[in-house]
Design a protein around this motif. Sequence first.
Motif, PDB file in Angstrom:
ATOM      1  N   THR A 126      -4.769   2.876  -4.741  1.00  0.00           N
ATOM      2  CA  THR A 126      -3.531   2.895  -3.947  1.00  0.00           C
ATOM      3  C   THR A 126      -2.631   4.060  -4.332  1.00  0.00           C
ATOM      4  O   THR A 126      -1.969   4.623  -3.460  1.00  0.00           O
ATOM      5  N   ARG A 127      -2.610   4.432  -5.619  1.00  0.00           N
ATOM      6  CA  ARG A 127      -1.816   5.612  -6.006  1.00  0.00           C
ATOM      7  C   ARG A 127      -2.364   6.866  -5.322  1.00  0.00           C
ATOM      8  O   ARG A 127      -1.604   7.672  -4.775  1.00  0.00           O
ATOM      9  N   ALA A 128      -3.679   7.044  -5.339  1.00  0.00           N
ATOM     10  CA  ALA A 128      -4.283   8.220  -4.718  1.00  0.00           C
ATOM     11  C   ALA A 128      -4.055   8.233  -3.208  1.00  0.00           C
ATOM     12  O   ALA A 128      -3.650   9.260  -2.644  1.00  0.00           O
ATOM     13  N   SER A 154      -1.772   6.652  -1.451  1.00  0.00           N
ATOM     14  CA  SER A 154      -0.355   6.794  -1.128  1.00  0.00           C
ATOM     15  C   SER A 154       0.096   8.243  -1.290  1.00  0.00           C
ATOM     16  O   SER A 154       0.836   8.772  -0.448  1.00  0.00           O
ATOM     17  N   SER A 155      -0.360   8.882  -2.358  1.00  0.00           N
ATOM     18  CA  SER A 155       0.004  10.284  -2.598  1.00  0.00           C
ATOM     19  C   SER A 155      -0.523  11.183  -1.482  1.00  0.00           C
ATOM     20  O   SER A 155       0.202  12.042  -0.966  1.00  0.00           O
ATOM     21  N   GLU A 156      -1.783  10.992  -1.103  1.00  0.00           N
ATOM     22  CA  GLU A 156      -2.375  11.798  -0.028  1.00  0.00           C
ATOM     23  C   GLU A 156      -1.674  11.548   1.301  1.00  0.00           C
ATOM     24  O   GLU A 156      -1.427  12.480   2.067  1.00  0.00           O
ATOM     25  N   MET A 172       1.431  10.505   1.719  1.00  0.00           N
ATOM     26  CA  MET A 172       2.770  11.100   1.656  1.00  0.00           C
ATOM     27  C   MET A 172       2.695  12.609   1.870  1.00  0.00           C
ATOM     28  O   MET A 172       3.500  13.177   2.612  1.00  0.00           O
ATOM     29  N   ASP A 173       1.722  13.247   1.237  1.00  0.00           N
ATOM     30  CA  ASP A 173       1.579  14.701   1.388  1.00  0.00           C
ATOM     31  C   ASP A 173       1.249  15.104   2.817  1.00  0.00           C
ATOM     32  O   ASP A 173       1.741  16.113   3.312  1.00  0.00           O
ATOM     33  N   SER A 174       0.419  14.309   3.500  1.00  0.00           N
ATOM     34  CA  SER A 174      -0.026  14.697   4.838  1.00  0.00           C
ATOM     35  C   SER A 174       0.915  14.251   5.952  1.00  0.00           C
ATOM     36  O   SER A 174       0.952  14.875   7.013  1.00  0.00           O
ATOM     37  N   SER A 198       4.688   6.609   3.028  1.00  0.00           N
ATOM     38  CA  SER A 198       4.003   5.962   1.914  1.00  0.00           C
ATOM     39  C   SER A 198       2.972   4.979   2.450  1.00  0.00           C
ATOM     40  O   SER A 198       2.945   4.663   3.647  1.00  0.00           O
ATOM     41  N   HIS A 250      -5.694   9.330   6.983  1.00  0.00           N
ATOM     42  CA  HIS A 250      -5.632   8.212   6.043  1.00  0.00           C
ATOM     43  C   HIS A 250      -6.942   7.421   6.063  1.00  0.00           C
ATOM     44  O   HIS A 250      -7.482   7.078   5.000  1.00  0.00           O
ATOM     45  N   ARG A 281     -12.573   7.519  -0.560  1.00  0.00           N
ATOM     46  CA  ARG A 281     -12.206   6.984  -1.876  1.00  0.00           C
ATOM     47  C   ARG A 281     -12.679   5.551  -2.098  1.00  0.00           C
ATOM     48  O   ARG A 281     -12.964   5.160  -3.205  1.00  0.00           O
TER      49      ARG A 281
END
Length: 183
Positions: free
Chosen positions: A52-54, A56-58, A60-62, A66, A144, A151
């Motif tokens: 979920t951290r990975a 969420s980060s991806e 947010m970046d794209s 969140s 996503h 992942r």
Amino acid sequence: MQLLQRMATAQHHGDGEVAELSAILGIDASTLLEPVVARAWIALLTAYGGLTRALSSELMDSSGMSLADFDVMAQLARVEGHSLRMSELADVALISKSGLTRRVDRLAINGWVTRRRCTEDGRVHWATLTPHGIKAFRNAAPAHLRAVAQRFGASLPAREMEQLTRSLRKIAAANVDRVRERA
């Protein structure tokens, strides 16, 4: 936590770790948590946290949203009229009920969701995905879902993924029933 992590990664039955935990607690820890359960629990938490951290980060970046934003928007996108009572949204969203109001308010700042009071019952509030929110959700979803496939989906062969699905559904069903019993 460190003790539970050692139990989770132990290649044996975990008798030493259970004995250590028993000494710390002053009771027989094996009556509370079997080593096999401790290993599974820590593995679940570790996999969930990292994944979920990975993701969420991806996300947010794209897209600037969140994972929790995406979930709330997905729940609204899947219903007719793209609108749910806040209480209904709280039942299906993956975030806590207390965090939902703040989350919907932040989504409203972006113009993705509106929150309004029901005209018939002032105690009820509705969350509605806006046309701008639908567009943002649809733009974010392909990248996503590709990240989820990479992942999560690529981590196990199909047969193991099917077994994992069955196991997680059993756990979810057992706990939904327990939540209903308390209500």
